[in-house]
Design a protein around this motif. Structure first.
Motif, PDB file in Angstrom:
ATOM      1  N   ARG A 132      44.909  51.248  58.809  1.00 29.44           N
ATOM      2  CA  ARG A 132      44.653  50.561  57.465  1.00 29.44           C
ATOM      3  C   ARG A 132      43.083  50.500  57.257  1.00 29.44           C
ATOM      4  NH1 ARG A 132      48.069  46.049  59.107  1.00 29.44           N
ATOM      5  NH2 ARG A 132      49.697  46.981  59.644  1.00 29.44           N
ATOM      6  N   THR A 133      42.456  49.955  58.406  1.00 29.47           N
ATOM      7  CA  THR A 133      40.786  49.858  58.408  1.00 29.47           C
ATOM      8  C   THR A 133      40.206  51.163  58.016  1.00 29.47           C
ATOM      9  OG1 THR A 133      41.036  47.893  59.972  1.00 29.47           O
ATOM     10  CG2 THR A 133      39.003  48.946  59.406  1.00 29.47           C
ATOM     11  N   LEU A 136      41.491  53.392  56.409  1.00 28.56           N
ATOM     12  CA  LEU A 136      41.860  54.065  55.267  1.00 28.56           C
ATOM     13  C   LEU A 136      41.168  52.942  54.012  1.00 28.56           C
ATOM     14  CD1 LEU A 136      45.463  55.078  55.227  1.00 28.56           C
ATOM     15  CD2 LEU A 136      43.666  56.658  54.952  1.00 28.56           C
ATOM     16  N   LEU A 137      41.161  52.054  54.097  1.00 28.63           N
ATOM     17  CA  LEU A 137      40.716  50.683  53.422  1.00 28.63           C
ATOM     18  C   LEU A 137      39.211  50.960  53.105  1.00 28.63           C
ATOM     19  CD1 LEU A 137      41.254  48.220  51.776  1.00 28.63           C
ATOM     20  CD2 LEU A 137      40.522  46.806  53.870  1.00 28.63           C
ATOM     21  N   TYR A 138      38.292  51.233  53.873  1.00 29.56           N
ATOM     22  CA  TYR A 138      37.043  51.361  53.580  1.00 29.56           C
ATOM     23  C   TYR A 138      36.738  52.594  52.658  1.00 29.56           C
ATOM     24  CZ  TYR A 138      35.862  47.545  56.709  1.00 29.56           C
ATOM     25  OH  TYR A 138      35.982  46.318  57.369  1.00 29.56           O
ATOM     26  N   PRO A 139      37.129  53.661  52.989  1.00 28.69           N
ATOM     27  CA  PRO A 139      36.794  55.057  51.879  1.00 28.69           C
ATOM     28  C   PRO A 139      37.660  54.798  50.662  1.00 28.69           C
ATOM     29  CG  PRO A 139      37.508  55.697  54.242  1.00 28.69           C
ATOM     30  CD  PRO A 139      37.599  54.257  54.085  1.00 28.69           C
ATOM     31  N   SER A 140      38.965  53.751  50.465  1.00 27.39           N
ATOM     32  CA  SER A 140      39.496  53.702  49.336  1.00 27.39           C
ATOM     33  C   SER A 140      38.432  52.789  48.453  1.00 27.39           C
ATOM     34  CB  SER A 140      40.747  53.066  49.584  1.00 27.39           C
ATOM     35  OG  SER A 140      41.670  53.804  50.437  1.00 27.39           O
ATOM     36  N   VAL A 141      38.204  51.946  49.231  1.00 21.90           N
ATOM     37  CA  VAL A 141      37.251  50.784  48.330  1.00 21.90           C
ATOM     38  C   VAL A 141      36.045  51.491  47.717  1.00 21.90           C
ATOM     39  CG1 VAL A 141      35.726  48.693  48.366  1.00 21.90           C
ATOM     40  CG2 VAL A 141      38.125  48.725  49.438  1.00 21.90           C
ATOM     41  N   LEU A 196      35.657  54.842  47.198  1.00 18.48           N
ATOM     42  CA  LEU A 196      36.165  55.736  46.223  1.00 18.48           C
ATOM     43  C   LEU A 196      36.365  54.805  44.839  1.00 18.48           C
ATOM     44  CD1 LEU A 196      36.879  58.488  45.573  1.00 18.48           C
ATOM     45  CD2 LEU A 196      39.354  57.876  46.223  1.00 18.48           C
ATOM     46  N   ALA A 197      37.154  53.832  45.066  1.00 13.29           N
ATOM     47  CA  ALA A 197      37.279  52.966  43.792  1.00 13.29           C
ATOM     48  C   ALA A 197      36.022  52.501  43.091  1.00 13.29           C
ATOM     49  CB  ALA A 197      37.998  51.756  44.206  1.00 13.29           C
TER      50      ALA A 197
END
Length: 185
Positions: free
Chosen positions: A20-21, A23-28, A30-31
C-alpha cells in the motif's frame, strides 16, 4: 500451529502495508502531476480562446476619436466575439458621427456669431463717439465693450480651433508675441 498462522497473517499484513505504501506515493504523485497538467492545459486553452478579446482591447486602447481609425478587428468565428466586435464598431461609428456633428456645430455657431458681434461692437463704438452720454452711461458702455471684446476673442479662438481641426491651418506657426498678448489683454 496457531502461532505459525498468526505469524503468517502478521507477515502478510506487513507486506500489505508495504505494498500500500509503495503504491500510495506514486499514486499521489501521479494525481498531483495530472492536476498540474490539467491546470496548465486549461490556462493555455483559455488564453488561446480569448485572443480575439485581447485583440479588441488592444485596438480600443489605441483608438483616438477623430483619428479616422481602421475597422474594429473581427478575428474569431465565435458568435459572442463577433457580436462584441460589431457592437464596438457601432459605438466607434456613433462616436465619430457625434464628433463630426460637434465640430460642424461649433464651426457654424462661430461663423454665425461673427456678424452680430461686429454689429454690436460698431453700435457701441458709435454710441460712445457720437452721442452725449453721462459718465455712468459711458462706464456701462465701456463694460459692454470689454465683454464684447472677450466674446470676439473667444469666437476667434473657436474658429481657429476649427480651422486647425479641419487641416486649414498648421498647428504651429510664427506669431507676433506682442500682438497675441495685446489680443488676450
Amino acid at each position: 500451529a496457531l502461532e505459525a498462522l498468526s505469524r503468517y497473517y502478521a507477515g502478510r499484513a506487513r507486506m500489505g502495508n508495504r505494498i500500500r505504501t509503495a503504491l500510495l506515493y506514486p499514486s499521489v504523485l501521479l494525481a498531483v502531476m495530472l492536476v498540474v497538467v490539467v491546470v496548465l492545459l486549461a490556462v493555455v486553452v483559455v488564453r488561446r480562446s480569448l485572443q480575439p478579446l485581447y485583440a479588441l482591447l488592444k485596438w480600443l486602447d489605441g483608438y483616438t476619436p477623430g483619428s479616422g481609425a481602421a475597422r474594429v478587428p473581427v478575428s474569431s468565428d465565435v458568435i459572442e466575439f463577433k457580436r462584441l466586435s460589431e457592437a464596438a464598431q457601432r459605438a466607434v461609428n456613433r462616436s465619430e458621427q457625434l464628433l463630426d456633428r460637434q465640430k460642424q456645430f461649433i464651426g457654424n455657431a462661430s461663423h454665425e456669431l461673427q456678424t452680430p458681434l461686429a454689429v454690436i461692437g460698431n453700435r457701441v463704438e458709435y454710441l460712445m463717439d457720437h452721442t452725449q452720454l453721462s459718465e455712468e452711461q459711458l462706464a456701462e458702455l465701456s463694460k459692454i465693450q470689454h465683454s464684447l471684446r472677450h466674446s470676439v476673442r473667444l469666437n476667434r479662438t473657436l474658429l481657429l480651433l476649427m480651422r486647425i481641426e479641419s487641416g486649414q491651418v498648421a498647428e504651429s506657426s510664427e506669431e507676433d508675441v506682442v500682438e497675441v498678448v495685446r489680443d488676450v489683454v
